[in-house]
Scaffold this motif. Structure first.
Motif, PDB file in Angstrom:
ATOM      1  N   UNK A   1       2.961 -30.432  -5.708  1.00 42.18           N
ATOM      2  CA  UNK A   1       3.651 -31.151  -5.041  1.00 42.18           C
ATOM      3  C   UNK A   1       1.850 -30.631  -3.779  1.00 42.18           C
ATOM      4  N   UNK A   2       1.452 -29.660  -3.773  1.00 45.12           N
ATOM      5  CA  UNK A   2       0.249 -29.162  -2.653  1.00 45.12           C
ATOM      6  C   UNK A   2      -1.472 -29.172  -3.388  1.00 45.12           C
ATOM      7  N   UNK A   3      -1.299 -29.588  -5.149  1.00 49.19           N
ATOM      8  CA  UNK A   3      -2.326 -30.262  -5.800  1.00 49.19           C
ATOM      9  C   UNK A   3      -3.269 -30.542  -5.540  1.00 49.19           C
ATOM     10  N   UNK A   4      -4.257 -31.112  -5.176  1.00 53.41           N
ATOM     11  CA  UNK A   4      -5.321 -32.583  -5.038  1.00 53.41           C
ATOM     12  C   UNK A   4      -5.170 -33.302  -5.971  1.00 53.41           C
ATOM     13  N   UNK A   5      -5.034 -32.127  -7.227  1.00 53.42           N
ATOM     14  CA  UNK A   5      -4.934 -33.344  -9.036  1.00 53.42           C
ATOM     15  C   UNK A   5      -3.794 -33.789  -8.669  1.00 53.42           C
ATOM     16  N   UNK A   6      -2.973 -33.322  -8.226  1.00 52.48           N
ATOM     17  CA  UNK A   6      -1.411 -34.285  -8.557  1.00 52.48           C
ATOM     18  C   UNK A   6      -0.866 -34.860  -6.804  1.00 52.48           C
ATOM     19  N   UNK A   7      -0.389 -33.841  -6.237  1.00 51.47           N
ATOM     20  CA  UNK A   7      -0.079 -34.861  -4.996  1.00 51.47           C
ATOM     21  C   UNK A   7       1.919 -35.126  -4.716  1.00 51.47           C
ATOM     22  N   UNK A   8       1.971 -35.165  -5.906  1.00 49.37           N
ATOM     23  CA  UNK A   8       3.301 -35.375  -5.218  1.00 49.37           C
ATOM     24  C   UNK A   8       4.646 -33.872  -7.050  1.00 49.37           C
ATOM     25  N   UNK A   9       5.871 -34.515  -6.883  1.00 56.52           N
ATOM     26  CA  UNK A   9       6.400 -34.346  -7.468  1.00 56.52           C
ATOM     27  C   UNK A   9       7.597 -34.842  -7.586  1.00 56.52           C
ATOM     28  N   UNK A  10       8.190 -35.414  -8.846  1.00 57.35           N
ATOM     29  CA  UNK A  10       9.555 -35.450  -9.010  1.00 57.35           C
ATOM     30  C   UNK A  10      10.329 -34.507 -10.063  1.00 57.35           C
TER      31      UNK A  10
END
Length: 357
Positions: free
Chosen positions: A159-168
């Motif tokens: 959730x904090x990575x620029x590559x992803x930015x979200x988690x589920x």
């Protein structure tokens, strides 16, 4: 609202994964409860077809885990698979499995808590603090609670990575949750089903089939209690993440899913009364295929539009059925914020473990 208003009970997991391929490609995804001829199998096969970076399969039975992995490798040899033994009824196994994943991955984009049991037989169990609970409650809720908490650092990393930015995070529950509230005064169903406080009693109009006792144990009610707990866990986790306001927690979304009435080995083993009773719980009495049964899970796991849903145990519960948000299908006993908070606190006591949210 989900992206595809046209998705319904006939939509398949294969179709959903293809539609949201960008939410799979290059991602790290963890799925529990993997075995042949199950919705866990279909979930994994649909995800593997869309080139995830790492696909972690966690399950209790090694032979079944290996069989599914063999099929994935034959169909999608380029997918990086990780097999992790996981027994959700054994907290030492839960901790070991979480540690194993932490050693393999630096983040998790999607966690699908698909594993669970349903049994008419009493499985006597105790939690780490010595409390006797129903075995279905231990496996389907207590183990899932600890497992999810231990993997939160990896979800935060996504959730904090620029590559992803979200988690589920997706909890598999069931409309079977209507059968029973959480019995805080009698987790183990040692008392008569109705010999509990009013807010813990099953509804009076439940079909007699679901009240059947096996050596004094109402297995369907035990299952219902655990599925109610899955919903309350998801909504309270979402609320705490949103209110935490740090470490990317507000970008971790949590949903609970009713997969539908599905043809499985368990359903085929029911007697005629059981088959007819269960069929009545499905719209128009229709049973879903495995591929259809996994579709709602993947909508909850992958649809980027669901990031807009205000899921925090309040106005939005985040319950999906037939590939759509359907909070209206949730029983009153699985909606209350006070009940969700109580279950969270009590589960921490049962585990002698504090999540820190």
């Amino acid at each position: 609202m989900a992206t595809h208003a046209d998705y319904n009970a006939q939509t398949t997991a294969t179709e959903v994964a293809a539609a949201f391929a960008d939410s799979v490609k290059g991602k790290n995804i963890v799925v529990t409860g993997i075995s042949p001829a199950s919705i866990g199998y279909t979930t994994v096969m649909a995800l593997a077809a869309q080139a995830p970076a790492n696909l972690v399969l966690a399950s209790r039975t090694k032979s079944k885990l290996d069989a599914v992995a063999d099929d994935v490798r034959k169909a999608h040899p380029d997918v990086q698979l990780h097999l992790v033994p996981l027994d959700l009824a054994d907290m030492a196994s839960v901790r070991a499995a979480a540690a194993s994943i932490t050693g393999k991955l630096d983040h998790i984009d999607v966690l699908i808590n698909n594993a669970g049991i349903s049994t008419p037989e009493r499985l006597a169990a105790k939690t780490p603090n010595g409390t006797e609970v129903d075995g279905q409650f231990l496996t389907n809720h207590v183990g899932v609670f600890l497992w999810t908490a231990l993997l939160l650092p990896l979800l935060r990393a996504a959730a904090t990575s620029s590559a992803s930015g979200t988690a589920r995070i997706v909890n598999l529950t069931s409309q079977g949750h209507h059968l029973s509230p959480v019995r805080f005064s009698d987790y183990s169903f040692r008392r008569d089903p109705y010999d509990v406080p009013e807010d813990e009693k099953p509804r009076q109009e439940i079909p007699a089939f679901f009240l059947r006792l096996n050596d004094g144990y109402p297995g369907f009610l035990g299952y219902g209690q655990s599925k109610t707990a899955n919903i309350l866990h998801a909504t309270e986790l979402a609320r705490r993440l949103k209110s935490n306001q740090k470490d990317g927690d507000t970008r971790i979304s949590v949903f609970s899913v009713h997969p539908g009435t599905i043809e499985t080995e368990l359903s085929r083993s029911l007697d005629q009364e059981g088959q007819e009773t269960i069929a009545k719980t499905a719209p128009a009495g229709l049973w879903k295929t495995q591929d259809q049964g996994a579709a709602t899970t993947l909508v909850a796991a992958l649809d980027p539009k669901l990031n807009e849903a205000d899921v925090a145990g309040g106005a939005t519960i985040g319950y999906l059925s037939d590939c759509q948000l359907r909070d209206d299908m949730v029983a009153a006993h699985a909606k209350g914020e006070d009940t969700a908070k109580r279950l969270w606190t009590e589960t921490e006591k049962l585990l002698e473990f504090t999540v820190g949210l």
